[in-house]
Design a protein around this motif. Structure first.
Motif, PDB file in Angstrom:
ATOM      1  N   HIS A  72       0.850  -1.254  -0.097  1.00  0.00           N
ATOM      2  CA  HIS A  72       0.009   0.019  -0.074  1.00  0.00           C
ATOM      3  C   HIS A  72       0.916   1.249   0.014  1.00  0.00           C
ATOM      4  N   THR A  74       0.575   5.208   0.486  1.00  0.00           N
ATOM      5  CA  THR A  74      -0.086   6.522   0.883  1.00  0.00           C
ATOM      6  C   THR A  74       0.509   7.838   0.518  1.00  0.00           C
ATOM      7  N   GLU A  79      -4.357   9.848   0.327  1.00  0.00           N
ATOM      8  CA  GLU A  79      -5.051   8.541  -0.242  1.00  0.00           C
ATOM      9  C   GLU A  79      -4.040   7.503  -0.263  1.00  0.00           C
ATOM     10  N   THR A  80      -4.569   6.299  -0.255  1.00  0.00           N
ATOM     11  CA  THR A  80      -3.927   5.092  -0.171  1.00  0.00           C
ATOM     12  C   THR A  80      -4.124   3.994  -1.357  1.00  0.00           C
ATOM     13  N   TYR A  82      -3.596   0.699  -3.355  1.00  0.00           N
ATOM     14  CA  TYR A  82      -3.171  -0.908  -3.176  1.00  0.00           C
ATOM     15  C   TYR A  82      -2.534  -1.297  -4.367  1.00  0.00           C
TER      16      TYR A  82
END
Length: 132
Positions: A72, A74, A79-80, A82
């Motif tokens: 992940h 960030t 906003e993260t 994946y």
């Protein structure tokens, strides 16, 4: 949810375990993943990279025997993102597969640039792994 995604892969002529061991070490990321960052450091138990978007936090899947390199990221905005990544046995070599997902608000051109950056990163990983 935007369903637009690309599965980008490359065959590497090295055993999966060897490629996984190298690629799963966050300290090696600047060597092969320029799209993610030019430097990375461990700060307060987290990996922080200097990326083209600014400083980002990268959280990796725990070390595993399945070749899972998911992480992940960030972004400075909070906003993260994946990123699913796998190292898969393929005879005496392996295949590395990165699933690139188009984030909301990302134009088709920006998505093509992201795809090109990930493909270049995978090519660099191949070159480095096969030189070892």
């Amino acid at each position: 949810m935007n369903a637009d995604s690309r599965h980008l892969s490359i065959h590497i002529d090295r055993p999966a375990g060897q490629v996984y061991a190298y690629a799963s070490d966050p300290s090696h990321l600047p060597d092969w993943a320029a799209g993610l960052g030019t430097s990375i450091e461990r700060t307060d138990g987290r990996w922080i990279a200097d990326s083209p978007m600014g400083r980002v936090t990268v959280d990796f899947a725990p070390t595993n025997a399945l070749g899972v390199l998911d992480h992940h990221v960030t972004l400075p905005s909070g906003e993260t993102v994946y990123n699913p990544v796998r190292v898969i046995d393929d005879g005496s070599g392996c295949e590395v597969v990165f699933t690139l997902r188009r984030r909301p608000g990302v134009s088709a051109e920006e998505f093509r640039r992201d795809e090109a950056a990930v493909s270049a990163d995978l090519a660099t990983l191949k070159r480095l792994a096969e030189q070892a």
